[in-house]
Design an enzyme around this catalytic site. Structure first.
Site, mmCIF file in Angstrom:
data_model
loop_
_atom_site.group_PDB
_atom_site.id
_atom_site.type_symbol
_atom_site.label_atom_id
_atom_site.label_comp_id
_atom_site.label_asym_id
_atom_site.label_seq_id
_atom_site.Cartn_x
_atom_site.Cartn_y
_atom_site.Cartn_z
ATOM 1 N N GLN A 52 0.801 -1.343 -0.076
ATOM 2 C CA GLN A 52 0.079 0.079 0.010
ATOM 3 C C GLN A 52 0.883 1.309 -0.029
ATOM 4 O OE1 GLN A 52 -3.374 0.456 -0.269
ATOM 5 N NE2 GLN A 52 -3.829 -1.711 -0.469
ATOM 6 N N ASP A 57 0.426 -3.679 11.198
ATOM 7 C CA ASP A 57 -0.293 -3.364 12.071
ATOM 8 C C ASP A 57 0.544 -3.703 13.552
ATOM 9 O OD1 ASP A 57 -2.679 -2.854 10.851
ATOM 10 O OD2 ASP A 57 -3.554 -4.785 10.826
ATOM 11 N N GLN A 97 3.225 -0.871 14.018
ATOM 12 C CA GLN A 97 2.629 0.563 13.946
ATOM 13 C C GLN A 97 2.644 1.086 15.481
ATOM 14 O OE1 GLN A 97 -1.149 1.486 12.431
ATOM 15 N NE2 GLN A 97 -0.640 0.363 10.222
ATOM 16 N N HIS A 122 -6.153 0.695 7.957
ATOM 17 C CA HIS A 122 -6.838 -0.099 8.694
ATOM 18 C C HIS A 122 -7.134 0.207 10.120
ATOM 19 C CE1 HIS A 122 -8.372 -4.025 9.989
ATOM 20 N NE2 HIS A 122 -7.064 -4.491 10.445
ATOM 21 N N GLY A 162 -1.947 -3.019 -3.051
ATOM 22 C CA GLY A 162 -1.512 -1.774 -3.567
ATOM 23 C C GLY A 162 -1.196 -2.137 -5.133
ATOM 24 N N ASP A 202 -13.638 -6.605 8.700
ATOM 25 C CA ASP A 202 -12.425 -7.072 7.740
ATOM 26 C C ASP A 202 -11.635 -8.427 8.628
ATOM 27 O OD1 ASP A 202 -10.159 -6.498 6.109
ATOM 28 O OD2 ASP A 202 -9.044 -6.533 7.745
ATOM 29 N N GLU A 256 -11.721 -12.067 6.940
ATOM 30 C CA GLU A 256 -10.579 -13.018 6.857
ATOM 31 C C GLU A 256 -10.506 -14.451 7.453
ATOM 32 O OE1 GLU A 256 -7.467 -9.039 6.946
ATOM 33 O OE2 GLU A 256 -7.885 -10.187 8.791
ATOM 34 N N GLU A 278 -9.645 -30.900 -8.226
ATOM 35 C CA GLU A 278 -11.208 -30.732 -7.852
ATOM 36 C C GLU A 278 -11.416 -29.829 -6.816
ATOM 37 O OE1 GLU A 278 -13.308 -31.358 -9.874
ATOM 38 O OE2 GLU A 278 -12.123 -32.824 -11.333
ATOM 39 N N SER A 293 -22.407 -25.545 -15.001
ATOM 40 C CA SER A 293 -23.281 -26.483 -15.678
ATOM 41 C C SER A 293 -24.529 -26.544 -14.562
ATOM 42 C CB SER A 293 -22.874 -27.910 -15.786
ATOM 43 O OG SER A 293 -22.584 -28.525 -14.343
#
Length: 329
Positions: free
Chosen positions: A27, A82, A85, A107, A133, A190, A194, A226, A251
């Site tokens: 970001q 985070d 910070q 965030h 970003g 958020d 997640e 699969e 289908s």
């Protein structure tokens, strides 16, 4: 619900002001470059000897230490991870905050869970592009934008919302549309998305499907195709046209099977587990667990990563992906 576009924002609010983008990751690089190209005076804040220092300079940006960038800035955007910070804020940003500054986030985790507690004299805002970003940057260079969320936690200047919209315009968000939320709503939804769906629920569903087929005697390679490989096809169809668009494209057999059998897999017990996960997020239980895990140097986190890497599913997947020349390493 009001959606804000170009005419609702005024980039001129950032003229004559300096914006510090703290961090130059996914970001960080997009925000800094987009703002710079929008005519905003940008400085990138990094720790000394950061590997990103030369990269940012080579892109034509001014680079200084976190503390120097914060000291010069009128608006400071926190774009380091985070869990990093709070330390960066306490050591480099807080001592350099001045009355009337704008403190921005992409965030809400650290503000909502009080890991960062700024003074009352500054604005606290969020501008959160709903895309990685590289997409934020690419869309901007192509004359488009990625939708953004904005939120106002504290309005000390009386212009916090206007600053958030101006910033969103500077990174291209108002070309696509901007929706207002709150720090609480953005953070809790958020984390829930997640954990219960994107990085938790879907992953465990794929793993359980793979193991069910292998335990029943089917080839690992076929089970991988699969239950994991084809997930991209389905997600791409949903991304482009929603669930109805996806069902239109597969289908009739797949649609009928999905509509009738899906609720047996994700059933009332699954929904109760989702409610429990949401409650842990709302009460701060998860945030406390995550902070303490990192303070203890992440022993459980590292063990879970190692456990996943050593599964048969991952070994088979690596072998099959090596057959696909179109997948970038």
């Amino acid at each position: 619900m009001k959606i804000y576009y170009e005419n609702d924002a005024d980039l001129n609010l950032l003229q004559g002001k300096k914006v510090a983008v703290i961090g130059y990751g996914s970001q960080g690089h997009a925000h800094a470059l987009n703002l710079h190209d929008s005519g905003v005076d940008v400085v990138v804040g990094l720790y000394p000897n950061s590997k990103s220092w030369e990269k940012a300079k080579e892109s034509g940006l001014t680079v200084k230490t976190n503390a120097q960038a914060a000291a010069e800035a009128d608006l400071i955007m926190m774009l380091v991870p985070d869990l990093v910070q709070p330390n960066v804020f306490e050591e480099d940003v807080l001592p350099n905050l001045q009355k009337g500054n704008v403190l921005a986030f992409s965030h809400g985790f650290n503000i909502h869970y009080s890991q960062i507690e700024p003074p009352d004299s500054v604005d606290i805002i969020m501008i959160a592009p709903k895309g990685p970003g590289h997409l934020v940057r690419r869309q901007y260079t192509e004359g488009r934008g990625v939708p953004c969320l904005i939120a106002i936690q504290q309005d000390a200047t009386g212009q916090a919302k206007e600053f958030a919209l101006a910033y969103a315009q500077g990174i291209g968000g108002t070309k696509a549309g901007v929706i207002e939320t709150t720090f609480r709503e953005e953070t809790e939804t958020d984390l829930f998305g997640e954990q219960a769906v994107l990085c938790g629920g879907v992953m465990e569903l794929m793993r359980a499907g793979f193991e069910t087929l292998v335990d029943a005697g089917y080839k690992q390679e076929v089970a991988y195709f699969e239950c994991l490989h084809e997930m991209k096809l389905i997600v791409d169809l949903i991304y482009e046209g929603g669930m109805a668009g996806m069902y239109y494209s597969v289908s009739d057999t797949a649609e009928f099977g999905g509509l009738t059998r899906g609720p047996r897999v994700v059933n009332e017990e699954s929904r109760m587990a989702m409610q429990e996960i949401l409650a842990e997020i709302q009460t701060g239980t998860f945030a406390t667990e995550w902070v303490l895990e990192n303070q203890a140097k992440s022993p459980r986190f590292k063990a879970l990563r190692r456990e996943l890497a050593e599964t048969e599913m991952e070994a088979v997947g690596a072998q099959l992906r090596s057959m696909m020349s179109w997948i970038k390493k």
